[in-house]
Design a protein around this motif. Structure first.
Motif, PDB file in Angstrom:
ATOM      1  N   GLN A  13      -2.901 -43.311  33.202  1.00  0.00           N
ATOM      2  CA  GLN A  13      -2.525 -42.492  31.974  1.00  0.00           C
ATOM      3  C   GLN A  13      -3.590 -42.287  31.028  1.00  0.00           C
ATOM      4  O   GLN A  13      -4.565 -42.996  30.940  1.00  0.00           O
ATOM      5  CB  GLN A  13      -1.456 -43.380  31.372  1.00  0.00           C
ATOM      6  CG  GLN A  13      -0.125 -43.318  31.862  1.00  0.00           C
ATOM      7  CD  GLN A  13       0.947 -44.159  31.361  1.00  0.00           C
ATOM      8  OE1 GLN A  13       0.802 -44.898  30.331  1.00  0.00           O
ATOM      9  NE2 GLN A  13       2.425 -43.687  31.594  1.00  0.00           N
ATOM     10  N   ALA A  14      -3.438 -41.385  30.070  1.00  0.00           N
ATOM     11  CA  ALA A  14      -4.398 -41.079  29.091  1.00  0.00           C
ATOM     12  C   ALA A  14      -4.436 -42.306  28.350  1.00  0.00           C
ATOM     13  O   ALA A  14      -3.796 -43.176  27.852  1.00  0.00           O
ATOM     14  CB  ALA A  14      -3.973 -39.942  28.205  1.00  0.00           C
ATOM     15  N   GLY A  15      -5.880 -42.567  28.043  1.00  0.00           N
ATOM     16  CA  GLY A  15      -6.221 -43.851  27.142  1.00  0.00           C
ATOM     17  C   GLY A  15      -6.653 -44.774  27.827  1.00  0.00           C
ATOM     18  O   GLY A  15      -7.071 -45.819  27.422  1.00  0.00           O
ATOM     19  N   ARG A  67     -18.146 -43.133  25.752  1.00  0.00           N
ATOM     20  CA  ARG A  67     -17.236 -43.466  26.613  1.00  0.00           C
ATOM     21  C   ARG A  67     -17.243 -43.949  28.027  1.00  0.00           C
ATOM     22  O   ARG A  67     -16.295 -44.694  28.504  1.00  0.00           O
ATOM     23  CB  ARG A  67     -16.200 -41.986  26.694  1.00  0.00           C
ATOM     24  CG  ARG A  67     -14.912 -42.002  27.042  1.00  0.00           C
ATOM     25  CD  ARG A  67     -13.983 -40.801  27.144  1.00  0.00           C
ATOM     26  NE  ARG A  67     -14.112 -39.924  25.918  1.00  0.00           N
ATOM     27  CZ  ARG A  67     -13.163 -39.930  24.805  1.00  0.00           C
ATOM     28  NH1 ARG A  67     -12.160 -40.746  24.881  1.00  0.00           N
ATOM     29  NH2 ARG A  67     -13.540 -39.309  23.862  1.00  0.00           N
ATOM     30  N   SER A  85     -10.897 -44.883  27.518  1.00  0.00           N
ATOM     31  CA  SER A  85     -10.511 -43.835  26.836  1.00  0.00           C
ATOM     32  C   SER A  85     -10.254 -42.550  27.634  1.00  0.00           C
ATOM     33  O   SER A  85     -10.631 -41.473  27.053  1.00  0.00           O
ATOM     34  CB  SER A  85     -10.883 -43.872  25.377  1.00  0.00           C
ATOM     35  OG  SER A  85     -11.206 -44.878  24.993  1.00  0.00           O
ATOM     36  N   LYS A  87      -9.120 -39.139  29.220  1.00  0.00           N
ATOM     37  CA  LYS A  87      -8.240 -37.960  28.795  1.00  0.00           C
ATOM     38  C   LYS A  87      -7.995 -37.236  30.010  1.00  0.00           C
ATOM     39  O   LYS A  87      -8.686 -37.183  31.259  1.00  0.00           O
ATOM     40  CB  LYS A  87      -8.940 -37.181  28.007  1.00  0.00           C
ATOM     41  CG  LYS A  87      -9.523 -37.922  26.452  1.00  0.00           C
ATOM     42  CD  LYS A  87     -10.368 -36.814  25.761  1.00  0.00           C
ATOM     43  CE  LYS A  87     -10.500 -37.639  24.775  1.00  0.00           C
ATOM     44  NZ  LYS A  87     -11.278 -36.554  23.549  1.00  0.00           N
ATOM     45  N   PRO A  88      -6.919 -36.308  29.955  1.00  0.00           N
ATOM     46  CA  PRO A  88      -6.650 -35.351  31.172  1.00  0.00           C
ATOM     47  C   PRO A  88      -7.686 -34.644  31.655  1.00  0.00           C
ATOM     48  O   PRO A  88      -7.835 -34.188  32.860  1.00  0.00           O
ATOM     49  CB  PRO A  88      -5.391 -34.631  30.663  1.00  0.00           C
ATOM     50  CG  PRO A  88      -4.826 -35.349  29.686  1.00  0.00           C
ATOM     51  CD  PRO A  88      -5.971 -36.129  28.934  1.00  0.00           C
ATOM     52  N   GLU A  89      -8.585 -34.387  30.678  1.00  0.00           N
ATOM     53  CA  GLU A  89      -9.729 -33.308  31.216  1.00  0.00           C
ATOM     54  C   GLU A  89     -10.732 -34.125  31.814  1.00  0.00           C
ATOM     55  O   GLU A  89     -11.635 -33.578  32.462  1.00  0.00           O
ATOM     56  CB  GLU A  89     -10.441 -32.617  29.749  1.00  0.00           C
ATOM     57  CG  GLU A  89     -10.695 -33.669  28.706  1.00  0.00           C
ATOM     58  CD  GLU A  89      -9.797 -33.567  27.481  1.00  0.00           C
ATOM     59  OE1 GLU A  89      -8.510 -33.722  27.986  1.00  0.00           O
ATOM     60  OE2 GLU A  89     -10.127 -33.746  26.447  1.00  0.00           O
ATOM     61  N   HIS A  90     -10.719 -35.389  31.876  1.00  0.00           N
ATOM     62  CA  HIS A  90     -11.643 -35.985  32.792  1.00  0.00           C
ATOM     63  C   HIS A  90     -11.306 -36.233  34.274  1.00  0.00           C
ATOM     64  O   HIS A  90     -11.620 -36.670  35.182  1.00  0.00           O
ATOM     65  CB  HIS A  90     -11.652 -37.551  32.457  1.00  0.00           C
ATOM     66  CG  HIS A  90     -12.190 -37.771  30.975  1.00  0.00           C
ATOM     67  ND1 HIS A  90     -11.843 -38.511  29.893  1.00  0.00           N
ATOM     68  CD2 HIS A  90     -13.313 -37.076  30.350  1.00  0.00           C
ATOM     69  CE1 HIS A  90     -12.391 -38.648  28.846  1.00  0.00           C
ATOM     70  NE2 HIS A  90     -13.330 -37.363  29.235  1.00  0.00           N
ATOM     71  N   VAL A 122      -5.849 -38.142  35.326  1.00  0.00           N
ATOM     72  CA  VAL A 122      -5.618 -38.730  34.280  1.00  0.00           C
ATOM     73  C   VAL A 122      -4.327 -37.902  33.722  1.00  0.00           C
ATOM     74  O   VAL A 122      -4.369 -36.990  33.482  1.00  0.00           O
ATOM     75  CB  VAL A 122      -6.505 -38.791  33.053  1.00  0.00           C
ATOM     76  CG1 VAL A 122      -6.062 -39.366  31.865  1.00  0.00           C
ATOM     77  CG2 VAL A 122      -7.989 -39.315  33.694  1.00  0.00           C
ATOM     78  N   SER A 124      -0.968 -37.198  30.982  1.00  0.00           N
ATOM     79  CA  SER A 124      -0.966 -37.083  29.670  1.00  0.00           C
ATOM     80  C   SER A 124       0.378 -37.857  29.305  1.00  0.00           C
ATOM     81  O   SER A 124       1.147 -38.058  30.156  1.00  0.00           O
ATOM     82  CB  SER A 124      -0.909 -35.650  29.266  1.00  0.00           C
ATOM     83  OG  SER A 124       0.083 -34.963  29.728  1.00  0.00           O
TER      84      SER A 124
END
Length: 124
Positions: A13-15, A67, A85, A87-90, A122, A124
């Protein structure tokens, strides 16, 4: 022949955090820089992080600086990528690669062996 095998990818999950590992075969691992790249769907492969042969010098893409952390254990022939941390863009397939020299490189041209990649997703 050098073989690189990545592991540690998955769905998070994100984070959240993940730690990728890349185990290398051969007795010359400690003589070369190592790097991580990633390729998201529909995009070109891009540089993420690199570490020199001793582990004393590292370099990161601006998008992951602060990060992600790259490290290596030459006794275990393994390089790591700690990702925090997230993110979906990762989301991407992450590849490790062995450099062609001791000093770190930030383009794919500076690497001569590649792993098969490990998927990081990842949500959101």
């Amino acid at each position: 022949q050098v073989q690189l095998v990545e592991s540690g990818g998955g769905l998070v999950q994100a984070g959240g955090s993940l730690r990728l590992s890349c185990a290398a075969s051969g007795r010359t691992f400690s003589s070369y820089a190592m790097g991580w790249f990633r390729q998201a769907p529909g995009k070109e492969r891009e540089f993420v992080a690199a570490i020199n042969w001793t582990g004393g010098t590292t370099y990161y893409a601006d998008s992951v600086e602060g990060r992600f952390t790259i490290s290596r254990d030459n006794a275990k022939n393994t390089v790591y990528l700690q990702m925090n941390s997230l993110k979906p863009e990762h989301t991407a397939v992450y590849y490790c690669a062995r450099g062609s020299a001791r000093g770190l490189a930030v383009t794919a041209a500076g690497y001569d062996y590649w792993g098969q990649g490990t998927q990081v997703t990842v949500s959101s």
